[in-house]
Structures are given as C-alpha cells and as structure tokens.
Design an enzyme around this catalytic site. Structure first.
Site, short mmCIF file in Angstrom:
data_model
loop_
_atom_site.label_atom_id
_atom_site.label_comp_id
_atom_site.label_asym_id
_atom_site.label_seq_id
_atom_site.Cartn_x
_atom_site.Cartn_y
_atom_site.Cartn_z
N LYS A 189 0.82 -1.22 0.00
CA LYS A 189 0.00 0.00 0.00
C LYS A 189 0.85 1.26 0.00
O LYS A 189 0.45 2.26 -0.57
CB LYS A 189 -0.98 0.01 1.19
CG LYS A 189 -2.18 -0.89 0.97
CD LYS A 189 -3.31 -0.55 1.91
CE LYS A 189 -4.50 -1.49 1.70
NZ LYS A 189 -5.54 -1.32 2.72
N LYS B 76 -7.12 -14.20 -7.69
CA LYS B 76 -8.38 -14.16 -6.96
C LYS B 76 -9.34 -13.12 -7.55
O LYS B 76 -8.90 -12.06 -8.01
CB LYS B 76 -8.06 -13.78 -5.50
CG LYS B 76 -8.95 -14.43 -4.48
CD LYS B 76 -8.49 -14.09 -3.07
CE LYS B 76 -9.20 -12.86 -2.55
NZ LYS B 76 -8.90 -12.56 -1.14
N LYS C 60 -12.59 -7.06 -5.99
CA LYS C 60 -13.40 -5.89 -6.32
C LYS C 60 -12.55 -4.70 -6.74
O LYS C 60 -13.04 -3.78 -7.37
CB LYS C 60 -14.26 -5.52 -5.12
CG LYS C 60 -13.45 -5.12 -3.90
CD LYS C 60 -14.29 -4.98 -2.66
CE LYS C 60 -13.36 -4.71 -1.47
NZ LYS C 60 -14.02 -4.74 -0.19
#
Ligand code: TRP
Length: 334
Positions: free
Chosen positions: A115, A197, A200
């Site tokens: 991040k 995977k 979203k």
C-alpha cells in the site's frame, strides 16, 4: 453472548463493492454459523481512512454493506452487525496494543509495503499501524476464530503474537485467535485471469461479478469468461484454470459437488456451460438483490440495527477494556 459458544469476529472494509467471490467464499456460509457461534460482523470504517475516502461515499457504502449482509440472510438478532467507529473501545485498545507492538514487526507487513507503494503520496501513520487496530478489533471481543483470506494471514499472526506477549506480561487476558475457513467455502478466481483471486479492486470489471450486478450484466460477463484449450468440462486446476473456476462457481452456487457438475455437463460445449453458470448465478442472486434494494431504502431500519448492535458490542468491549486497564495499571474509571 452465550459464554459456552466460541466467538467469531470478521471485519469488512466499506471501501468497495461485494463480489461473487466474497459471497461464495464467506458470506453465503456466515448464516449457517449464527446458531453455533457468537458472531460479530464489523464494518471497519476506521480502517478505510488509511487511504483517502470521499465522506459521502464512505457513509453510503457503510449502509450498503449492512444492507447486503441482511440480504444474504444474516439475522440481526443473532449476529452483532455493527460499525467500528460506534464502539470507542477499538481505538482505545488499539493505542494500548500499539505500545506492545514493535516497529520491526509492522515494517514487515507485506500489505503495508504494497500500500505504501500504491499510495506513495500518502504513506500515513494509520497505514503503518493498521494491523494494530485490526488486532484490537479481534482481541477486544476475546475472539476464538477469525474468517480471513490468505492476504490477511500475516495480520492475524501479528494479532496472535501481540495477544501472547500481553498475556505473558500480565497473565491470561486475551484469547489467542485462530484463522477460520467456513465449511464449503469456495475460492473464486477472476473470470478473465483465473490464476488470480476475484477482486473488487480489479480495474477490469469483467474480472468480477458484483452481488448487485443485473442479470444481463452477469450473463454477459460469464459469456466473456476465459476458458482453456480443449473442449471438455472437467476439473483440472492446473491445466484448465478457467473451466475449473466456472465448475467451482456452479457447484458452490447450487450446493452440489464438482463431480455432479461434470456429470451434468458431460458432452456440453463451453459456450452452453458458461450460459448455464451465468443463469444460475443470476437466479441465485435475484432474491438477494430484491431484499438488498428494499433494505438500502430504509435507512431508519439500518440505523436501528447499528444502534442496537453497537450497544451490545460496547458492553462486551468494555468488559475487556476494563480488565486491560486494570492490568496495565490505570486507575479504572469506565
Ligand atoms: N484487514 C481486513 C481486510 O482488509 C479487514 C479487517 C479489519 C478485519 N479488522 C478485522 C478482518 C478483524 C478480520 C478481523 O480484509
């Protein structure tokens, strides 16, 4: 809370939409846990601030998450569905636990490293101490089991270490939590890149199905799903990841085994199978969507659930906090 039952705690960030992967991997099975365990499902709004949020959108997504949980069959009288920021104990315990967590440990977190690269213009303190707040979420309720994906395993491991460290210094205080994979939970992969995977946050919207996608969009996305060379509908994760993913989805949404799926579609063509998967998913999601759109219109009802459950959570959180305050040597005044 029933003291004879084990406690499950799960945190979900209101920072995006829920996908079919989240549903089949977790949500669909959560309803089955509500009688056997004490279940907390927490909308972790405080965690989302580690990256910039639009305030109005954040509020709306928090309601959406609750509406979806209810629509998926979680009974608000049997599960504690609540907002993290409604229970001040999360922030309070987080401060204390932060004093028992080493900079070195936090620097090793792969999510922090990822991040900080992705949001290089905003590498803030919250991003660094994110796992401490997550440990506080979990330890505050003396949680035994935490349903998480592999991406959160390192954070859970840290929570366990913090709990053990605290217990070693002050005596048995926290339950050391274990990861939990609900029975029948399926790992759903991306429709376009079945090696990764379903997520979203993927930029290609054809990679995922949202729980709120309309029927025509769902079917279109499945028609476009990548399949593999060959023409047989057989399960082979390594050589046929695309078809295997579709088999998993069809099996999971219909509660049947992979063998049943292969039998049903023996001799069928890829194209027909893809349409069958799309139709199955759309019809399974239709009643959930109907309920979701009813709930999301009724903010009064959603607020009443948040209020009632915040009270239950607060009561239990306060018990733990009081114990912790006493142990570390504060003059307890709560
Ligand atoms: N970090 C988790 C995620 O991004 C969300 C989370 C916050 C969580 N607190 C938690 C998950 C406590 C489980 C338990 O998915």
């Amino acid at each position: 809370m029933d003291p004879d039952k084990k406690t499950i705690f799960s945190g979900i960030q209101p920072s995006g939409s829920i996908t079919l992967g989240n549903y089949l991997g977790a949500l669909k099975n959560f309803g089955k846990l509500q009688d056997k365990y004490n279940c907390y499902y927490c909308v972790v709004d405080m965690h989302t601030l580690t990256v910039r949020q639009d305030p109005q959108a954040l509020r709306e997504r928090s309601y959406q998450l609750l509406a979806l949980y209810l629509a998926c069959g979680l009974d608000p009288d049997k599960n504690v569905l609540f907002m993290q920021s409604h229970v001040s104990g999360h922030a309070e315990l987080s401060w204390i636990l932060g004093c028992y967590t080493y900079i070195g440990e936090l620097s090793r977190m792969t999510q922090f490293k990822d991040k900080s690269q992705r949001h290089a213009d905003n590498v803030n303190g919250g991003l660094f101490t994110y796992p401490v707040l997550m440990a506080a979420d979990i330890l505050l309720y003396k949680t035994h089991l935490v349903p998480i994906g592999v991406d959160q395993k390192q954070h859970l491991e840290l929570a366990r270490n913090i709990a053990e460290r605290f217990n070693n210094i002050y005596g048995e205080t926290f339950v050391v939590p274990e990861p939990f994979i609900p029975q029948n939970s399926a790992k759903i992969m991306s429709l376009q890149e079945p090696e990764k995977k379903m997520s979203k946050s993927d930029t290609n919207t054809n990679n995922f199905i949202l729980l709120t996608d309309p029927e025509d969009v769902i079917i279109k996305k499945f028609k476009k799903a990548v399949t593999d060379s060959g023409c047989e509908i057989v399960y082979d994760e390594e050589n046929k990841p695309g078809i295997s993913n579709l088999i998993n989805i069809y099996a999971s949404i219909n509660d049947i085994s992979r063998d049943d799926v292969m039998k049903e579609f023996e001799g069928s063509r890829y194209g027909d199978f893809k349409i069958a998967v799309g139709t199955s998913v759309a019809s399974a999601l239709a009643p959930i969507q109907k309920k979701y759109f009813e709930y999301i219109e009724d903010k009064g009802y959603l607020n009443s659930i948040f209020n009632k459950n915040a009270e239950i959570a607060r009561e239990n959180a306060n018990k733990t906090l009081k114990e912790v305050y006493e142990k570390v040597g504060f003059i307890v005044n709560r």
